[in-house]
Design an enzyme around this catalytic site. Structure first.
Site, PDB file in Angstrom:
ATOM      1  N   THR A 140      40.555   9.032  28.796  1.00 15.77           N
ATOM      2  CA  THR A 140      41.634   9.539  29.650  1.00 15.77           C
ATOM      3  C   THR A 140      41.942   8.597  30.818  1.00 15.77           C
ATOM      4  O   THR A 140      41.046   8.058  31.457  1.00 15.77           O
ATOM      5  CB  THR A 140      41.234  10.927  30.194  1.00 15.77           C
ATOM      6  N   ASP A 270      36.644  14.861  15.653  1.00 13.42           N
ATOM      7  CA  ASP A 270      36.338  15.742  14.509  1.00 13.42           C
ATOM      8  C   ASP A 270      34.881  16.189  14.592  1.00 13.42           C
ATOM      9  O   ASP A 270      34.527  17.309  14.220  1.00 13.42           O
ATOM     10  CB  ASP A 270      36.560  15.019  13.170  1.00 13.42           C
ATOM     11  N   GLU A 396      38.749  17.409  25.435  1.00 15.10           N
ATOM     12  CA  GLU A 396      38.756  17.071  23.998  1.00 15.10           C
ATOM     13  C   GLU A 396      39.967  17.665  23.283  1.00 15.10           C
ATOM     14  O   GLU A 396      39.873  18.204  22.182  1.00 15.10           O
ATOM     15  CB  GLU A 396      37.439  17.455  23.338  1.00 15.10           C
TER      16      GLU A 396
END
Ligand SMILES: Cc1cc2nc3c(=O)[nH]c(=O)nc-3n(C[C@H](O)[C@H](O)[C@H](O)COP(=O)(O)OP(=O)(O)OC[C@H]3O[C@@H](n4cnc5c(N)ncnc54)[C@H](O)[C@@H]3O)c2cc1C
Length: 419
Positions: A140, A270, A396
């Site tokens: 970020t 994932d 996330e």
């Protein structure tokens, strides 16, 4: 491989042990660390490191030595299921202190997702060392959060020294301080910096770099003051001409005409989104159990099994929360079961994160409401859990972004077709 609904014995044994840790070690300190933001819970960190080492692994990351589990042939793989159950149990103790658990965290997950076998062996082994060791992941930036392909942090190769030179600013890095600052009580950690090696290549130019703790040119410039999970350090980090060895770039050094770099970031998620979902379930379960205790103390037992129209409104609310919590946990289990069985789980990972973000926020809010003024008071931890829980829906990938991922997966659209 059929899905088992009974938790395997190693998981139930571990849950039993972590319940004691939650009750005896975490809860008594929850309020203190909430009110003393940025103080590091050293006793807890050292205890958990020793306990995890004694249990055979000093971090919640699968295949830390870069090899697949040797148990794989003998019985169904449960590595991620175990981690999800551990995280749920620890977050039941305290969601903020879960983030202070030693180990590779998101940083090791990025190495796992994007590194070569040699890099995995090199960068994952250190979490089994004598001292607790941390790693963090920094994607970020201001202006690049939800759309993290917009990152501006730049890595350029200095061909004379064969080093990468990185410049940029990262914000909101969970565990950034413990991973980068060289505290005497900690082993040498690292931060994984996502940067572009070719801004004109868009997502294909994104790469991840392992930046060792203490690297010159890298600075923790700020620790955020936050609404919840206040014991977890959340750092802003600047990099000015930071020099990184060539082989610290994870994966292939060539800019291919593909989005492989970006896919490395997505593959990390994932693996980790179901774990974020699991942490949310833990804090929501804590809050709901607390409500049931308080109701019982006041002579109110939930009469499970009665027809709905015969229940009081409070009983209906509690049963609805039970259902929400159980369904969120089942979605976590499906996503981690797929990861354990090496099935692509991008859809299920995002679904579990969306569900848990919603459920966690709703349950903690509702419990504060039902408890009345005492729910709002600092006398109970309920108000803290309400503040802590909201993060499940933010990092996330926010709830909105994970809904987009779900829609893309179901409808077969790419990121550029549905944004
Ligand atoms: C406590 C904390 C810890 C964190 N830890 C880490 C970390 O370890 N590493 C790291 O790299 N980052 C971390 N983050 C950052 C986090 O992942 C981002 O805050 C998050 O991805 C959202 O990005 P943003 O803040 O830029 O919000 P924005 O992208 O500006 O979004 C603002 C709002 O707009 C919505 N929105 C944005 N785009 C769309 C769209 N296309 N459709 C619909 N709605 C949209 C979002 O859902 C959100 O509600 C952390 C953040 C917090 C608060």
């Amino acid at each position: 491989m059929p899905i088992e609904f009974e938790a395997p014995k190693p998981i139930t044994q571990m849950q039993f042990m972590l319940k004691t840790v939650a009750d005896e070690m975490m809860r008594p300190k929850s309020r203190y660390f909430d009110e003393h933001e940025h103080e590091i819970p050293w006793d807890y960190i050292e205890f958990m490191h020793m306990a995890m080492k004694a249990a055979g692994g000093s971090s919640l990351a699968p295949h830390e030595n870069g090899k697949k589990s040797e148990q794989k042939e003998k019985r169904p793989p449960i590595g991620y299921q175990m981690i999800a159950a551990q995280i749920e149990a620890i977050s039941y103790g305290d969601l903020g202190m879960y983030h202070c658990l030693p180990g590779g965290g998101l940083g090791a997950a990025a190495v796992h997702a994007a590194g070569t076998p040699e890099q995995k062996a090199k960068f994952l082994a250190r979490f089994n060392g004598e001292k607790p060791t941390f790693a963090a992941m920094c994607i970020t930036e201001a202006g690049a959060g939800s759309d993290n392909s917009a990152i501006r942090t730049r890595a350029m190769l200095d061909e004379q020294t064969n080093e990468w030179v990185i410049n940029g600013e990262k914000i909101f890095v969970t565990g950034g301080d413990k991973s980068f600052t060289e505290y005497k009580k900690l082993g040498k950690g690292y931060i994984v910096i996502w940067a572009t090696i070719d801004p004109s290549a868009g997502r294909a130019g994104m790469r991840a770099f392992v930046v060792e703790g203490g690297t010159p040119g890298v600075k923790i410039v700020k620790l955020e003051h936050k609404m919840g999970i206040r014991v977890s350090d959340t750092a802003a980090i600047s990099l000015v001409d930071a020099r990184i060895p060539f082989d610290h770039m994870l994966g292939s050094p060539t800019v291919e005409k593909s989005t492989r770099g970006f896919k490395g970031a997505m593959a990390t998620f994932d693996a980790t989104r179901p774990l974020v979902a699991a942490s949310g379930v833990g804090v929501a379960r804590a809050t709901l159990e607390f409500l049931k205790e308080k109701l019982a103390e006041n002579g109110i037992q939930i009469r499970y099994g009665l027809p709905r129209q015969k229940l009081t409104s409070i009983e209906r609310e509690v049963i609805d929360m039970d259902i929400m919590l159980k369904s969120a946990w089942l979605m976590v289990l499906k996503a981690v079961w797929m990861a354990d069985n090496e099935k692509p789980n991008a859809l299920e990972a995002s679904m579990s994160k969306v569900k848990s973000g919603d459920v966690t926020t709703r349950i903690t809010q509702k419990v504060v409401e039902i408890l009345g003024p005492l729910g709002y008071s600092r006398e109970f931890l309920a108000e803290k859990w309400f503040r802590d829980a909201k993060i499940t829906d933010i990092y996330e990938g926010t709830g909105q972004i994970n809904r987009l991922v779900v829609a893309r997966q179901i409808l077969g659209y790419s990121g550029s077709e549905l944004r």
